[in-house]
Design a protein around this motif. Structure first.
Motif, PDB file in Angstrom:
ATOM      1  N   ILE A  80       0.839  -1.207   0.000  1.00 60.30           N
ATOM      2  CA  ILE A  80       0.000   0.000   0.000  1.00 60.30           C
ATOM      3  C   ILE A  80       0.867   1.247   0.000  1.00 60.30           C
ATOM      4  O   ILE A  80       0.588   2.233  -0.695  1.00 60.30           O
ATOM      5  N   TRP A  81       1.946   1.194   0.793  1.00 55.43           N
ATOM      6  CA  TRP A  81       2.854   2.345   0.853  1.00 55.43           C
ATOM      7  C   TRP A  81       3.442   2.625  -0.528  1.00 55.43           C
ATOM      8  O   TRP A  81       3.454   3.764  -0.998  1.00 55.43           O
ATOM      9  N   SER A  82       3.946   1.565  -1.167  1.00 51.23           N
ATOM     10  CA  SER A  82       4.554   1.741  -2.491  1.00 51.23           C
ATOM     11  C   SER A  82       3.531   2.259  -3.495  1.00 51.23           C
ATOM     12  O   SER A  82       3.810   3.175  -4.275  1.00 51.23           O
ATOM     13  N   ALA A  83       2.330   1.644  -3.480  1.00 51.60           N
ATOM     14  CA  ALA A  83       1.299   2.056  -4.440  1.00 51.60           C
ATOM     15  C   ALA A  83       0.868   3.494  -4.177  1.00 51.60           C
ATOM     16  O   ALA A  83       0.691   4.287  -5.122  1.00 51.60           O
ATOM     17  N   GLY A  84       0.697   3.841  -2.906  1.00 51.23           N
ATOM     18  CA  GLY A  84       0.291   5.206  -2.562  1.00 51.23           C
ATOM     19  C   GLY A  84       1.331   6.227  -2.985  1.00 51.23           C
ATOM     20  O   GLY A  84       1.013   7.261  -3.595  1.00 51.23           O
ATOM     21  N   ARG A  85       2.589   5.917  -2.691  1.00 53.02           N
ATOM     22  CA  ARG A  85       3.663   6.832  -3.097  1.00 53.02           C
ATOM     23  C   ARG A  85       3.677   6.970  -4.608  1.00 53.02           C
ATOM     24  O   ARG A  85       3.809   8.073  -5.151  1.00 53.02           O
ATOM     25  N   SER A  86       3.562   5.852  -5.314  1.00 55.83           N
ATOM     26  CA  SER A  86       3.605   5.891  -6.783  1.00 55.83           C
ATOM     27  C   SER A  86       2.424   6.668  -7.350  1.00 55.83           C
ATOM     28  O   SER A  86       2.580   7.395  -8.333  1.00 55.83           O
ATOM     29  N   LEU A  87       1.246   6.539  -6.736  1.00 56.04           N
ATOM     30  CA  LEU A  87       0.080   7.288  -7.214  1.00 56.04           C
ATOM     31  C   LEU A  87       0.316   8.785  -7.069  1.00 56.04           C
ATOM     32  O   LEU A  87       0.038   9.567  -7.989  1.00 56.04           O
ATOM     33  N   ILE A  88       0.827   9.175  -5.911  1.00 56.75           N
ATOM     34  CA  ILE A  88       1.087  10.604  -5.672  1.00 56.75           C
ATOM     35  C   ILE A  88       2.115  11.122  -6.675  1.00 56.75           C
ATOM     36  O   ILE A  88       1.931  12.174  -7.303  1.00 56.75           O
ATOM     37  N   LEU A  89       3.210  10.360  -6.841  1.00 63.35           N
ATOM     38  CA  LEU A  89       4.247  10.787  -7.783  1.00 63.35           C
ATOM     39  C   LEU A  89       3.682  10.864  -9.200  1.00 63.35           C
ATOM     40  O   LEU A  89       4.003  11.789  -9.958  1.00 63.35           O
ATOM     41  N   ALA A  90       2.832   9.892  -9.550  1.00 62.30           N
ATOM     42  CA  ALA A  90       2.291   9.854 -10.914  1.00 62.30           C
ATOM     43  C   ALA A  90       1.342  11.029 -11.161  1.00 62.30           C
ATOM     44  O   ALA A  90       1.370  11.641 -12.238  1.00 62.30           O
ATOM     45  N   ILE A  91       0.520  11.359 -10.177  1.00 59.45           N
ATOM     46  CA  ILE A  91      -0.417  12.478 -10.349  1.00 59.45           C
ATOM     47  C   ILE A  91       0.348  13.791 -10.512  1.00 59.45           C
ATOM     48  O   ILE A  91       0.143  14.546 -11.466  1.00 59.45           O
ATOM     49  N   ILE A  92       1.261  14.037  -9.566  1.00 59.28           N
ATOM     50  CA  ILE A  92       2.036  15.292  -9.631  1.00 59.28           C
ATOM     51  C   ILE A  92       2.874  15.309 -10.907  1.00 59.28           C
ATOM     52  O   ILE A  92       2.951  16.325 -11.621  1.00 59.28           O
ATOM     53  N   GLY A  93       3.502  14.172 -11.201  1.00 61.67           N
ATOM     54  CA  GLY A  93       4.375  14.090 -12.375  1.00 61.67           C
ATOM     55  C   GLY A  93       3.637  14.315 -13.676  1.00 61.67           C
ATOM     56  O   GLY A  93       4.157  14.962 -14.591  1.00 61.67           O
ATOM     57  N   THR A  94       2.393  13.826 -13.769  1.00 55.73           N
ATOM     58  CA  THR A  94       1.609  13.995 -15.003  1.00 55.73           C
ATOM     59  C   THR A  94       1.263  15.472 -15.212  1.00 55.73           C
ATOM     60  O   THR A  94       1.347  15.988 -16.338  1.00 55.73           O
ATOM     61  N   VAL A  95       0.892  16.141 -14.131  1.00 56.42           N
ATOM     62  CA  VAL A  95       0.579  17.570 -14.240  1.00 56.42           C
ATOM     63  C   VAL A  95       1.818  18.344 -14.702  1.00 56.42           C
ATOM     64  O   VAL A  95       1.757  19.179 -15.614  1.00 56.42           O
ATOM     65  N   ILE A  96       2.946  18.022 -14.072  1.00 59.65           N
ATOM     66  CA  ILE A  96       4.199  18.706 -14.437  1.00 59.65           C
ATOM     67  C   ILE A  96       4.570  18.387 -15.886  1.00 59.65           C
ATOM     68  O   ILE A  96       4.979  19.272 -16.649  1.00 59.65           O
ATOM     69  N   ALA A  97       4.419  17.116 -16.273  1.00 59.13           N
ATOM     70  CA  ALA A  97       4.789  16.706 -17.638  1.00 59.13           C
ATOM     71  C   ALA A  97       3.942  17.430 -18.681  1.00 59.13           C
ATOM     72  O   ALA A  97       4.456  17.875 -19.712  1.00 59.13           O
ATOM     73  N   ASN A  98       2.646  17.578 -18.418  1.00 67.05           N
ATOM     74  CA  ASN A  98       1.788  18.303 -19.355  1.00 67.05           C
ATOM     75  C   ASN A  98       2.231  19.752 -19.497  1.00 67.05           C
ATOM     76  O   ASN A  98       2.310  20.285 -20.608  1.00 67.05           O
ATOM     77  N   GLY A  99       2.546  20.358 -18.366  1.00 66.48           N
ATOM     78  CA  GLY A  99       3.022  21.740 -18.412  1.00 66.48           C
ATOM     79  C   GLY A  99       4.337  21.863 -19.165  1.00 66.48           C
ATOM     80  O   GLY A  99       4.525  22.768 -19.984  1.00 66.48           O
ATOM     81  N   LEU A 100       5.237  20.910 -18.906  1.00 65.89           N
ATOM     82  CA  LEU A 100       6.554  20.946 -19.561  1.00 65.89           C
ATOM     83  C   LEU A 100       6.398  20.772 -21.071  1.00 65.89           C
ATOM     84  O   LEU A 100       7.074  21.456 -21.851  1.00 65.89           O
ATOM     85  N   GLN A 101       5.547  19.825 -21.467  1.00 65.22           N
ATOM     86  CA  GLN A 101       5.401  19.546 -22.897  1.00 65.22           C
ATOM     87  C   GLN A 101       4.834  20.756 -23.631  1.00 65.22           C
ATOM     88  O   GLN A 101       5.328  21.114 -24.714  1.00 65.22           O
ATOM     89  N   THR A 102       3.841  21.416 -23.035  1.00 68.53           N
ATOM     90  CA  THR A 102       3.268  22.607 -23.665  1.00 68.53           C
ATOM     91  C   THR A 102       4.309  23.724 -23.718  1.00 68.53           C
ATOM     92  O   THR A 102       4.430  24.436 -24.723  1.00 68.53           O
ATOM     93  N   TRP A 103       5.053  23.890 -22.655  1.00 69.68           N
ATOM     94  CA  TRP A 103       6.094  24.921 -22.613  1.00 69.68           C
ATOM     95  C   TRP A 103       7.157  24.674 -23.684  1.00 69.68           C
ATOM     96  O   TRP A 103       7.570  25.599 -24.396  1.00 69.68           O
ATOM     97  N   LEU A 104       7.559  23.384 -23.827  1.00 69.23           N
ATOM     98  CA  LEU A 104       8.592  23.052 -24.802  1.00 69.23           C
ATOM     99  C   LEU A 104       8.100  23.308 -26.228  1.00 69.23           C
ATOM    100  O   LEU A 104       8.863  23.724 -27.096  1.00 69.23           O
ATOM    101  N   ARG A 105       6.814  23.053 -26.469  1.00 70.74           N
ATOM    102  CA  ARG A 105       6.260  23.296 -27.802  1.00 70.74           C
ATOM    103  C   ARG A 105       6.333  24.772 -28.174  1.00 70.74           C
ATOM    104  O   ARG A 105       6.435  25.133 -29.338  1.00 70.74           O
ATOM    105  N   GLY A 106       6.260  25.636 -27.147  1.00 74.27           N
ATOM    106  CA  GLY A 106       6.286  27.067 -27.405  1.00 74.27           C
ATOM    107  C   GLY A 106       7.684  27.625 -27.636  1.00 74.27           C
ATOM    108  O   GLY A 106       7.841  28.763 -28.042  1.00 74.27           O
TER     109      GLY A 106
END
Lengths: 350, 472
Positions: free
Chosen positions: B8-34
């Motif tokens: 549960i600890w591993s899955a919970g940590r991974s979920l948090i990292l994945a959620i935050i990471g996806t938001v950051i990745a979307n922002g980065l990808q849009t920024w890089l396109r510009g």
């Protein structure tokens, strides 16, 4: 030649080169003595290379690590029992070797080296022999702790332990240490003692060298470690000191152990290496090395480095570590459940 | 922590990292396109650098830091999570950048809202919009962080991999290892599905489709720049500076140790063999399983990805157990278990790499080069070779170099499966790191890191020389 033919020829050549390279790697062990070595390779490699030079017997070393001790050499030897690859096992403590002896995986040998080691440090049947011991010690930071043994023991028995560290007790010398305590305290006493230790904040860290690092850096004030780890810290310039750990008034000297693996096809070479490791020359070499290990066989006291002399005196008061095999197995079983707790969700397939 | 809590600890940590990471990745990808020109190249380079830093380097750097946080376990967990996320987010950005055009554009989605479509219809539109690629990125981030074991072992981060490590103290039978491993696999399976679907998508990269505004937004630009800078500082510069310091400590004495050369050549041999096997299998998977578009092919591909999703620790333990059983014992004392393990472990990311790089192919130019190669004029044929390098060869070289890099720096599988006599440099370093004698290892780590780059540089120089000889 057409392009396709060139590509095929290049591919075949590449595969042929890779196969030739792998064949040469696989054949490294053909004429070599395979030694599984749990002792610190920084010290062990030099000794084994000297043996190679002196005898012309090629040695392949398979090492162990603090982190993979749980996947370590004892388990590997058990796994390979029907098809052993190892010829000689150099363990850095003795209880795991005793475990192998009880499972019938070792071959008896009583050579010249065996004869010079006292009986409390060897198997009576010659299945394994101890040598070059190290002490279980308190390591403490001189800036925050005085060197009063009584004060340290008092702090340990009743005080706050949030600035104390010990190594994970499920393997290595800490397991041996816990096995001795298990025998002394009994099952109930041991469980109560360990619970109390954790409640008072004692930190459990990956290994003895980590304990040494934490105390040396002042992150912790005291810890349990081995004397060779202490000396590594001292040589690095850390302001640390040590005192022997006592169990029922006795010190704890844990020897290295060496054994020949049953089924080896290089019995003679393995015996030669075993006698070499158990010789006075090698015990003194290990005493003079950075590890400062304690010779267990007879030696000229003038040859002993000053650092090691007090350790040699402490070693004379040591428990007989050969008596703790059964308590090791019981203690290990309990520690597995204690540290990994009861598992309310069973693994699938059970 | 028991097995359930560890999972549960591993899955919970991974979920948090994945959620935050996806938001950051979307922002980065849009920024890089510009961005454009040299600034864009630098930004992409800075983004990808942390991903290629091996766990040996970050572990070497942060192991003692993690131990010194012993009185602050949450701080240690946050540091570990931050490093893992900084190394995994670039992959999420790659997924988003190299995705084909979604079936439903942002405009269509908005129009569906205006038309007040039924919720099920709007939901279908949503699932076929850009969201599916964010989902694939999210899932990949989850899988990468969930199965991470090397750094967790060095930094003593809590989780199922550490629990499993400890569980093997008393030795476990193969049956028990398999049954323990099934839970982590089951947890990851739902996250593998979107990734497999993403791999199966054909089509060109959506260069010109404007999904989001790439106009400069100060807040986003500032955040992306800060993120990149922080990632480079924490994952590249700080460990890199320790590496450089290590070069001055004992570098000369390395060459006096005969074992150093053997360790480097062992690592190179393992990397070479694994690269050949992995690329062969990956190309075969793309041709037979992905491009033919059949659902049977997708299922087979899914099954092939499962061993890689177990994590290298569990995979290594299982293979060690399997190769001790009667029919396979004959191969135990050979490189087969190790090479097989590395191929299975690296296959998933190789497929993603090939999928992304295939989007950089330009069939028209490749066809022209082939025509030029068959020219009766010798100079034109030689120039065709140079053009072939520019259009195809470089990409293939990068592919081989990246896959070889992953194989070269793999440490967990060799620590379990390497046969006696085989001691690749990464394994030797990983073993010694755990002893904590870090100061003495810097020189060897620096050499281990430089060695593959020197080989790659050597190959590139030879190619240039060959090309000059041909053209002159």
């Amino acid at each position: 030649m057409s392009n396709s033919a060139k590509k095929i020829a290049l591919g075949v050549s590449l595969i042929a080169v890779l196969i030739a390279a792998w064949v040469s790697v696989v054949r490294r062990t053909d004429d070599a003595l395979v030694v599984y070595c749990a002792h610190d390779l920084i010290f062990a490699e030099e000794i084994l290379h000297d043996f190679e030079k002196e005898t012309g017997i090629k040695v392949i070393i398979v090492g162990d690590t603090e982190a993979t001790k749980s996947l370590g050499l004892v388990q590997r030897l058990i796994r390979e029992k029907n098809n052993p690859k190892c010829d000689l096992f150099w363990n850095n403590q003795v209880l795991g070797t005793i475990d192998l002896a009880e499972q019938g995986l070792l071959q008896p040998y009583k050579g010249s080296g065996y004869e010079r080691i006292p009986s409390q440090f060897k198997d009576p049947e010659g299945l394994w022999t101890g040598f070059a011991g190290r002490m279980r010690v308190w390591i403490y930071n001189n800036e925050t702790v005085t060197g009063d043994e009584q004060a340290i023991v008092e702090q340990f028995e009743t005080g706050d332990l949030s600035r104390m560290a010990i190594a994970m007790p499920i393997y290595g010398t800490t397991l041996s240490h816990f096995s001795i305590l298990w025998q002394d305290l009994g099952e109930k006493g041991m469980k109560a003692w360990f619970e109390d230790l954790q409640q008072r904040g004692c930190k459990i860290v990956p290994g003895n060298s980590t304990v040494k690092n934490l105390v040396a850096e002042g992150v912790c004030d005291i810890g349990w470690t081995d004397s060779d780890d202490f000396f590594v810290g001292l040589d690095d310039g850390a302001d640390v000191s040590m005192l022997p750990i006592r169990a029922n008034g006795k010190t704890i000297c844990l020897p290295n152990s060496v054994a020949i693996i049953r089924g080896t096809k290089k019995q003679e070479d393995a015996a030669r290496l075993m006698d070499y490791l158990l010789s006075e020359k090698i015990e003194l070499a290990l005493a003079k090395s950075a590890a400062r290990q304690i010779p267990l066989g007879p030696f000229e006291s003038g040859d002993l480095p000053d650092d090691v002399k007090p350790l040699a005196e402490w070693a004379k008061e040591s428990v007989d570590v050969t008596q703790f095999s059964q308590s090791r197995n019981e203690c290990l079983k309990w520690l597995e459940s204690e540290l990994l707790e009861q598992n309310p969700v069973a693994p699938l397939g059970e | 922590m028991n097995w359930t809590e560890a999972l549960i600890w591993s899955a919970g940590r991974s979920l948090i990292l994945a959620i935050i990471g996806t938001v950051i990745a979307n922002g980065l990808q849009t920024w890089l396109r510009g961005l454009s020109g040299a600034k864009k190249k630098r930004a992409w380079g800075g983004l990808l650098l942390p991903f290629f830093v091996p766990s040996l380097m970050t572990g070497y750097c942060y192991r003692d830091t993690a131990m010194s946080l012993i009185h602050f376990p949450w701080a240690k967990e946050i540091l570990y999570g931050l490093i893992v996320m900084m190394q995994a987010v670039p992959v999420a950005v790659i997924i988003l950048e190299f995705s084909s055009s979604p079936a439903t554009s942002a405009t269509a989605l908005y129009s569906g809202g205006l038309m007040k479509l039924a919720s099920t219809e709007r939901w279908k539109l949503f699932l076929t919009s850009r969201f599916q690629y964010s989902l694939a990125a999210f899932c990949l981030l989850f899988v990468l962080s969930f199965q991470e074991a090397d750094l967790a072992a060095l930094m003593q981060a809590s989780g199922w991999t550490e629990w499993m490590f400890t569980k093997h103290v008393g030795g476990l039978a193969l049956q028990e290892t398999i049954s323990l491993t099934l839970w982590p696999i089951l947890i990851q399976i739902p996250f593998l599905v979107p990734i497999v679907l993403w791999l199966g998508k054909a089509g060109d990269r959506n260069f010109n489709i404007i999904e989001r505004s790439t106009l400069s937004q100060p807040g986003r630009d500032w955040f992306c720049t800060a993120w990149l800078s922080l990632a480079i500082a924490i994952v590249v510069i700080v460990p890199g500076s320790q590496l450089i310091r290590g070069i001055f400590i004992g570098f000369g004495s390395l060459f006096l140790q005969p074992s150093t050369f053997r360790e480097l050549s062992d690592a190179l041999l393992i990397a070479g063999t694994t690269t050949v096997g992995t690329l062969g299998l990956a190309v075969a998977c793309r041709f037979f399983l992905i491009q033919n578009g059949s659902s049977a092919g997708r299922w087979l591909l899914f099954c092939l990805l499962i061993p890689g999703s177990m994590g290298n620790l569990a995979l290594g333990l299982m293979l060690a157990g399997i190769f001790q059983t009667e029919p396979f014992q004959i191969a135990y004392d050979t490189p087969v278990p190790l090479v097989l393990g590395e191929i299975l472990a690296i296959l998933p990311r190789t497929l993603i790499l090939l999928h992304c790089l295939s989007r950089m192919n330009f069939p028209a130019s490749e066809y022209l080069v082939e025509m030029l190669k068959s020219s009766p004029d010798v100079r034109q044929r030689d120039q065709a070779i140079e053009l072939a390098w520019q259009t195809q060869g470089r990409i293939r070289f990068i592919t081989v170099a990246i896959v070889g890099f992953w194989a070269y720096f793999e440490v967990m599988l060799p620590s379990i499966l390497a046969m006696p006599g085989l001691a690749p440099v990464g394994l030797v370093l990983y073993n010694n790191l755990h002893y904590g004698r870090i100061a003495a290892l810097g020189a060897k780590l620096a050499l281990a890191f430089m060695f593959p780059f020197l080989i790659a540089l050597g190959v590139l120089q030879l190619r240039k020389l060959w090309s000059r000889l041909l053209l002159n």
